[in-house]
Design an enzyme around this catalytic site. Structure first.
Site, PDB file in Angstrom:
ATOM      1  N   SER A  16       0.820  -1.220   0.000  1.00 21.47           N
ATOM      2  CA  SER A  16       0.000   0.000   0.000  1.00 21.47           C
ATOM      3  C   SER A  16       0.853   1.269   0.000  1.00 21.47           C
ATOM      4  O   SER A  16       0.553   2.236  -0.709  1.00 21.47           O
ATOM      5  CB  SER A  16      -0.929   0.008   1.210  1.00 21.47           C
ATOM      6  OG  SER A  16      -1.906  -0.993   1.086  1.00 21.47           O
ATOM      7  N   THR A  59      -6.041  -2.875   8.044  1.00 21.24           N
ATOM      8  CA  THR A  59      -5.896  -4.239   7.558  1.00 21.24           C
ATOM      9  C   THR A  59      -5.892  -5.217   8.721  1.00 21.24           C
ATOM     10  O   THR A  59      -6.158  -4.841   9.879  1.00 21.24           O
ATOM     11  CB  THR A  59      -4.638  -4.375   6.672  1.00 21.24           C
ATOM     12  OG1 THR A  59      -4.647  -5.641   6.026  1.00 21.24           O
ATOM     13  CG2 THR A  59      -3.359  -4.220   7.484  1.00 21.24           C
ATOM     14  N   LYS A  63     -10.096  -4.840  10.968  1.00 22.36           N
ATOM     15  CA  LYS A  63     -11.190  -4.305  10.142  1.00 22.36           C
ATOM     16  C   LYS A  63     -12.536  -4.302  10.865  1.00 22.36           C
ATOM     17  O   LYS A  63     -13.428  -3.521  10.509  1.00 22.36           O
ATOM     18  CB  LYS A  63     -11.295  -5.085   8.834  1.00 22.36           C
ATOM     19  CG  LYS A  63     -10.111  -4.878   7.907  1.00 22.36           C
ATOM     20  CD  LYS A  63     -10.293  -5.581   6.575  1.00 22.36           C
ATOM     21  CE  LYS A  63      -9.099  -5.356   5.665  1.00 22.36           C
ATOM     22  NZ  LYS A  63      -9.286  -5.949   4.328  1.00 22.36           N
ATOM     23  N   ASN A  84     -12.263  -0.762   6.159  1.00 22.29           N
ATOM     24  CA  ASN A  84     -10.850  -0.791   5.771  1.00 22.29           C
ATOM     25  C   ASN A  84     -10.314   0.584   5.378  1.00 22.29           C
ATOM     26  O   ASN A  84      -9.133   0.724   5.090  1.00 22.29           O
ATOM     27  CB  ASN A  84     -10.617  -1.772   4.611  1.00 22.29           C
ATOM     28  CG  ASN A  84     -11.086  -1.226   3.285  1.00 22.29           C
ATOM     29  OD1 ASN A  84     -12.248  -0.815   3.149  1.00 22.29           O
ATOM     30  ND2 ASN A  84     -10.210  -1.198   2.292  1.00 22.29           N
ATOM     31  N   GLY A 130     -12.813 -18.174   5.323  1.00 17.37           N
ATOM     32  CA  GLY A 130     -12.552 -17.077   6.247  1.00 17.37           C
ATOM     33  C   GLY A 130     -13.835 -16.409   6.691  1.00 17.37           C
ATOM     34  O   GLY A 130     -14.851 -16.444   5.978  1.00 17.37           O
ATOM     35  N   GLY A 132     -13.476 -13.226   8.674  1.00 20.96           N
ATOM     36  CA  GLY A 132     -13.074 -11.921   9.195  1.00 20.96           C
ATOM     37  C   GLY A 132     -13.573 -10.770   8.347  1.00 20.96           C
ATOM     38  O   GLY A 132     -14.504 -10.926   7.543  1.00 20.96           O
ATOM     39  N   GLY A 133     -12.946  -9.598   8.517  1.00 23.70           N
ATOM     40  CA  GLY A 133     -13.405  -8.399   7.825  1.00 23.70           C
ATOM     41  C   GLY A 133     -13.344  -8.502   6.321  1.00 23.70           C
ATOM     42  O   GLY A 133     -14.262  -8.052   5.621  1.00 23.70           O
ATOM     43  N   TYR A 220      -1.917 -10.882  -2.259  1.00 20.43           N
ATOM     44  CA  TYR A 220      -1.177 -10.441  -3.450  1.00 20.43           C
ATOM     45  C   TYR A 220       0.330 -10.554  -3.252  1.00 20.43           C
ATOM     46  O   TYR A 220       1.105 -10.306  -4.172  1.00 20.43           O
ATOM     47  CB  TYR A 220      -1.551  -9.001  -3.823  1.00 20.43           C
ATOM     48  CG  TYR A 220      -1.378  -8.012  -2.699  1.00 20.43           C
ATOM     49  CD1 TYR A 220      -0.139  -7.434  -2.431  1.00 20.43           C
ATOM     50  CD2 TYR A 220      -2.460  -7.671  -1.891  1.00 20.43           C
ATOM     51  CE1 TYR A 220       0.022  -6.539  -1.396  1.00 20.43           C
ATOM     52  CE2 TYR A 220      -2.303  -6.782  -0.845  1.00 20.43           C
ATOM     53  CZ  TYR A 220      -1.064  -6.217  -0.599  1.00 20.43           C
ATOM     54  OH  TYR A 220      -0.918  -5.336   0.447  1.00 20.43           O
TER      55      TYR A 220
END
Length: 260
Positions: A16, A59, A63, A84, A130, A132-133, A220
């Site tokens: 980022s 992150t 989140k 986010n 998953g 989570g957020g 990624y």
């Protein structure tokens, strides 16, 4: 001067900062994008005040836990239950948004056209690994496309959000091969396999996947995960989360610059 940042527990995997510093340079803007590795989210307002942040990204694993620290949330983030992106006003009001949904929608759309030659994906079935957020944003967008979703987690999660999203929920140990065999889309919305633990892989029956499947990994870094490799061995179409990262960053930038 625009002051931005990223808040998370471990940020060694993140691109980022590179994205936004490149944006500053391309636009000829003086700006900073700082990384804040935090063991607890409790001091977030102190950091915002100290460094005079105009906005920040959130992150893993904050989140959801960031929400009580906020003054406001837009309606989409409220519906998802995860944030986010946070905009900071001059009076230190913190407003939460979810830009992950725009990134995942772009990722899903590109994959559907590349593999099936069309969108919409209405009537398809998906397995989301998953709870989570990030998973909440993925589920929100999939159900918006009228995709039937099964959420898989290590333990049974509170049914409130899965029921509200109209999806079913199971655990890795209870996940049967037929659910994977019938899935048109499978999404890894966990950090399993992310740098530096790149040899890890979600514990599912990969032999149940087929060439009809679109397998998307929100990770990624690395560009190709073990999850992607195992899915592609079964003939599935695979892609990583780089496009999602870039598109959600574009939307975050729009929010921040509109607020400044």
């Amino acid at each position: 001067m625009i002051r931005l940042g990223l808040i998370g527990r471990k940020l060694g995997h993140s691109y980022s900062r590179d994205l936004f510093m490149a944006r500053f340079a391309a636009l000829g803007i003086e700006g900073v994008y700082a990384l804040y590795e935090m063991e607890s989210i409790e001091s977030v307002r102190e950091i915002v005040r100290r460094d005079r942040l105009d906005g920040f990204n959130v992150t893993i694993p904050y989140k959801e836990s960031i929400i009580p620290m906020l003054d406001r949330m837009d309606s989409e983030a409220q519906a998802i239950g995860a944030v986010n992106t946070v905009a900071v006003s001059r009076d230190m009001t913190l407003t939460g948004y979810n830009t992950d949904i725009y990134g995942f929608d772009a990722m899903l759309t590109e994959a559907a056209y590349a593999h099936w030659g069309c969108l919409p994906v209405d009537g398809c079935s998906a397995v989301v690994l998953g709870s989570g957020g990030a998973a909440k944003a993925v589920v929100h967008m999939l159900t918006r496309h009228n995709v039937g979703v099964t959420v898989v987690s290590r333990t049974v999660v509170p049914r409130s959000w899965t029921e509200a999203a109209g999806c079913r929920q199971t655990t890795y140990t209870q996940l049967d091969s037929s659910t994977l065999r019938n899935a048109d889309i499978i999404v890894n919305a966990t950090p399993v396999g992310m740098y530096p633990d790149t040899e890890q892989v979600p514990a599912i029956d990969y032999s149940a996947l087929s060439p009809k499947t679109i397998a998307l990994d929100l990770i990624y870094n690395p560009a190709e995960t073990q999850f992607m490799r195992l899915c592609r061995k079964r003939g599935a179409y695979t892609d990583n989360g780089r496009l999602m990262l870039e598109v959600q960053a574009d939307e975050a930038w729009r929010i921040w610059t509109a607020a400044i």
